[in-house]
Design a protein around this motif. Structure first.
Motif, PDB file in Angstrom:
ATOM      1  N   ILE A 118     -26.149 -13.151  21.843  1.00  0.00           N
ATOM      2  CA  ILE A 118     -25.312 -12.526  22.865  1.00  0.00           C
ATOM      3  C   ILE A 118     -25.009 -13.588  23.904  1.00  0.00           C
ATOM      4  O   ILE A 118     -25.921 -14.165  24.509  1.00  0.00           O
ATOM      5  CB  ILE A 118     -26.025 -11.331  23.521  1.00  0.00           C
ATOM      6  N   ILE A 119     -23.728 -13.854  24.107  1.00  0.00           N
ATOM      7  CA  ILE A 119     -23.321 -14.866  25.075  1.00  0.00           C
ATOM      8  C   ILE A 119     -22.587 -14.181  26.217  1.00  0.00           C
ATOM      9  O   ILE A 119     -21.621 -13.451  26.000  1.00  0.00           O
ATOM     10  CB  ILE A 119     -22.410 -15.925  24.418  1.00  0.00           C
ATOM     11  N   ILE A 122     -16.145 -33.385  21.017  1.00  0.00           N
ATOM     12  CA  ILE A 122     -16.806 -33.893  22.223  1.00  0.00           C
ATOM     13  C   ILE A 122     -17.707 -32.862  22.882  1.00  0.00           C
ATOM     14  O   ILE A 122     -18.409 -33.173  23.833  1.00  0.00           O
ATOM     15  CB  ILE A 122     -15.772 -34.413  23.255  1.00  0.00           C
ATOM     16  N   VAL A 123     -17.709 -31.635  22.372  1.00  0.00           N
ATOM     17  CA  VAL A 123     -18.475 -30.546  22.986  1.00  0.00           C
ATOM     18  C   VAL A 123     -19.885 -30.459  22.408  1.00  0.00           C
ATOM     19  O   VAL A 123     -20.063 -30.369  21.201  1.00  0.00           O
ATOM     20  CB  VAL A 123     -17.754 -29.193  22.801  1.00  0.00           C
ATOM     21  N   ALA A 164     -15.969 -17.137  29.656  1.00  0.00           N
ATOM     22  CA  ALA A 164     -15.697 -15.771  29.188  1.00  0.00           C
ATOM     23  C   ALA A 164     -15.301 -15.729  27.715  1.00  0.00           C
ATOM     24  O   ALA A 164     -15.469 -14.712  27.052  1.00  0.00           O
ATOM     25  CB  ALA A 164     -14.599 -15.140  30.037  1.00  0.00           C
ATOM     26  N   GLU A 165     -14.801 -16.847  27.172  1.00  0.00           N
ATOM     27  CA  GLU A 165     -14.419 -16.915  25.749  1.00  0.00           C
ATOM     28  C   GLU A 165     -15.545 -17.460  24.873  1.00  0.00           C
ATOM     29  O   GLU A 165     -15.305 -17.866  23.738  1.00  0.00           O
ATOM     30  CB  GLU A 165     -13.152 -17.765  25.575  1.00  0.00           C
ATOM     31  N   GLU A 166     -16.761 -17.523  25.420  1.00  0.00           N
ATOM     32  CA  GLU A 166     -17.958 -17.998  24.705  1.00  0.00           C
ATOM     33  C   GLU A 166     -17.878 -19.473  24.332  1.00  0.00           C
ATOM     34  O   GLU A 166     -18.463 -19.919  23.358  1.00  0.00           O
ATOM     35  CB  GLU A 166     -18.250 -17.136  23.476  1.00  0.00           C
ATOM     36  N   ARG A 167     -17.146 -20.248  25.137  1.00  0.00           N
ATOM     37  CA  ARG A 167     -17.064 -21.694  24.947  1.00  0.00           C
ATOM     38  C   ARG A 167     -17.993 -22.358  25.960  1.00  0.00           C
ATOM     39  O   ARG A 167     -18.180 -21.852  27.070  1.00  0.00           O
ATOM     40  CB  ARG A 167     -15.630 -22.194  25.160  1.00  0.00           C
ATOM     41  N   VAL A 168     -18.562 -23.492  25.588  1.00  0.00           N
ATOM     42  CA  VAL A 168     -19.452 -24.209  26.490  1.00  0.00           C
ATOM     43  C   VAL A 168     -18.651 -24.707  27.688  1.00  0.00           C
ATOM     44  O   VAL A 168     -17.626 -25.356  27.536  1.00  0.00           O
ATOM     45  CB  VAL A 168     -20.140 -25.395  25.785  1.00  0.00           C
ATOM     46  N   LYS A 169     -19.158 -24.380  28.878  1.00  0.00           N
ATOM     47  CA  LYS A 169     -18.515 -24.810  30.118  1.00  0.00           C
ATOM     48  C   LYS A 169     -19.294 -25.978  30.739  1.00  0.00           C
ATOM     49  O   LYS A 169     -18.719 -26.917  31.246  1.00  0.00           O
ATOM     50  CB  LYS A 169     -18.464 -23.623  31.076  1.00  0.00           C
TER      51      LYS A 169
END
Length: 102
Positions: A22-23, A39-40, A65-70
């Motif tokens: 759950i993210i 690069i992430v 919010a889109e479950e991408r690493v910030k």
């Protein structure tokens, strides 16, 4: 019937890139391992803070919010030695800004 070797490889490959189940945006997630796609950098097998703090090296991520690493951080002995912030364009391209580290 699946061959035993194939089943083992399937289990290994699915666990290698396991993200948190759950993210939620803005929540801190921890692990003692990470992987990199382009690069992430992202964590593998989420663990609680008490588990990872005992390790010499551990990692922390914050998702959007889109479950991408910030934000990705690497800690050694409890101190941040590497920190990277990611921004995403509408077309999905990503840029990284190193805040700490090489």
């Amino acid at each position: 019937m699946l061959k035993p070797v194939f089943c083992i490889l399937l289990l290994i490959s699915s666990s290698v890139f396991a993200r948190p189940e759950i993210i939620k945006e803005g929540i801190l997630y921890y692990s003692d391992d990470f992987f990199q796609t382009g690069i992430v950098k992202d964590i593998i097998a989420e663990k609680n803070y008490e588990e990872v703090y005992q390790f010499y090296t551990y990692y922390e991520v914050i998702y959007d919010a889109e479950e991408r690493v910030k934000v990705f951080k690497e800690y050694k002995k409890g101190e941040v030695i590497f920190e990277e912030h990611y921004q995403y364009a509408e077309d999905g391209t990503v840029t990284a800004e190193k805040v700490v580290g090489e």
